[in-house]
Design a protein around this motif. Sequence first.
Motif, mmCIF file in Angstrom:
data_model
loop_
_atom_site.group_PDB
_atom_site.id
_atom_site.type_symbol
_atom_site.label_atom_id
_atom_site.label_comp_id
_atom_site.label_asym_id
_atom_site.label_seq_id
_atom_site.Cartn_x
_atom_site.Cartn_y
_atom_site.Cartn_z
ATOM 1 N N SER A 68 50.417 -15.460 -15.323
ATOM 2 C CA SER A 68 49.219 -15.747 -14.478
ATOM 3 C C SER A 68 49.313 -16.452 -13.435
ATOM 4 O O SER A 68 48.735 -16.470 -12.130
ATOM 5 C CB SER A 68 47.696 -15.755 -15.395
ATOM 6 N N ALA A 115 49.016 -15.861 -9.433
ATOM 7 C CA ALA A 115 47.863 -16.576 -8.702
ATOM 8 C C ALA A 115 48.382 -17.096 -7.209
ATOM 9 O O ALA A 115 48.030 -17.145 -6.399
ATOM 10 C CB ALA A 115 47.234 -17.535 -9.282
ATOM 11 N N ARG A 163 41.942 -14.323 -7.724
ATOM 12 C CA ARG A 163 42.348 -15.547 -8.546
ATOM 13 C C ARG A 163 41.151 -16.155 -9.489
ATOM 14 O O ARG A 163 41.251 -16.355 -10.784
ATOM 15 C CB ARG A 163 42.636 -16.834 -7.431
ATOM 16 N N ALA A 164 39.913 -15.800 -9.134
ATOM 17 C CA ALA A 164 38.712 -16.081 -9.948
ATOM 18 C C ALA A 164 38.877 -15.039 -11.126
ATOM 19 O O ALA A 164 38.723 -15.534 -12.617
ATOM 20 C CB ALA A 164 37.423 -15.996 -9.408
ATOM 21 N N TRP A 165 39.148 -13.880 -11.114
ATOM 22 C CA TRP A 165 39.206 -12.601 -11.982
ATOM 23 C C TRP A 165 40.547 -13.300 -12.977
ATOM 24 O O TRP A 165 40.376 -13.197 -14.214
ATOM 25 C CB TRP A 165 39.677 -11.504 -11.627
ATOM 26 N N LEU A 166 41.444 -14.091 -12.739
ATOM 27 C CA LEU A 166 42.695 -14.391 -13.288
ATOM 28 C C LEU A 166 42.067 -15.643 -14.348
ATOM 29 O O LEU A 166 43.182 -15.947 -15.069
ATOM 30 C CB LEU A 166 43.956 -14.722 -12.525
ATOM 31 N N THR A 167 41.202 -16.290 -14.016
ATOM 32 C CA THR A 167 41.038 -17.651 -14.895
ATOM 33 C C THR A 167 41.156 -17.685 -16.012
ATOM 34 O O THR A 167 41.558 -18.539 -16.724
ATOM 35 C CB THR A 167 39.424 -17.895 -14.265
ATOM 36 N N PRO A 168 40.776 -16.506 -16.890
ATOM 37 C CA PRO A 168 41.012 -16.469 -18.388
ATOM 38 C C PRO A 168 42.342 -16.577 -18.771
ATOM 39 O O PRO A 168 42.574 -17.132 -19.964
ATOM 40 C CB PRO A 168 40.187 -15.168 -18.856
ATOM 41 N N TRP A 169 43.140 -16.211 -18.095
ATOM 42 C CA TRP A 169 44.662 -16.257 -18.278
ATOM 43 C C TRP A 169 45.320 -17.570 -18.018
ATOM 44 O O TRP A 169 46.605 -17.805 -18.191
ATOM 45 C CB TRP A 169 45.386 -15.165 -17.984
ATOM 46 N N LEU A 170 44.608 -18.535 -17.000
ATOM 47 C CA LEU A 170 45.388 -19.623 -16.318
ATOM 48 C C LEU A 170 45.364 -20.725 -17.346
ATOM 49 O O LEU A 170 44.509 -20.729 -17.997
ATOM 50 C CB LEU A 170 44.735 -19.962 -15.116
#
Length: 178
Positions: free
Chosen positions: A150, A154, A171-178
């Motif tokens: 992730s 990003a 990038r905001a959508w990716l937050t749970p995986w970061l």
Amino acid sequence: MRREQLEHAIRAATTIVQQSEIIVIGSQAILGSWDEDELPAEAVMSVEVDMCPLVDDDAESLATEIDAVAGEMSTFHETHGFYIQGVGRRTARLPLGWETRLVTVTGENTAGAVGLCLDPHDLCAAKLIAYRDKDRIFVAALLDASLVDSALIAERLTWVPDETQRAATARAWLTPWL
């Protein structure tokens, strides 16, 4: 879709455009990095392979020819159960340098033709820039299977020219995986 179908599509598309190489830019480019049995079902459910001629004119005539011969509802589609969507280079919004990270697919089943598949992280970045439901499902499945990173996705999002707002949303959508 299966890897053997991707290889068949590479062979067919390069024959249609009379070039030895073709770029695979759609979701099924993921089969350049992993076989279908290593991928989540959501990553290989498409029956469409998006392919871009390595060299085409401004009108994208060769991409149009791919559609005419092997596109949706063609005899090729009816015969093989999948189809090839001819696309131009402007179809996907890709991170800078993507051409240097392409994954090569070639072999006996491609009859020596070469499919240049997007790197999985570039592919995911392009899918998140497009931000359709099916694209987010595709990327989430790869993330959940730990096949892509992730943080690297990003980073690649920041390399997509002229897409600052879409990259921020992705990038905001990716937050749970970061």
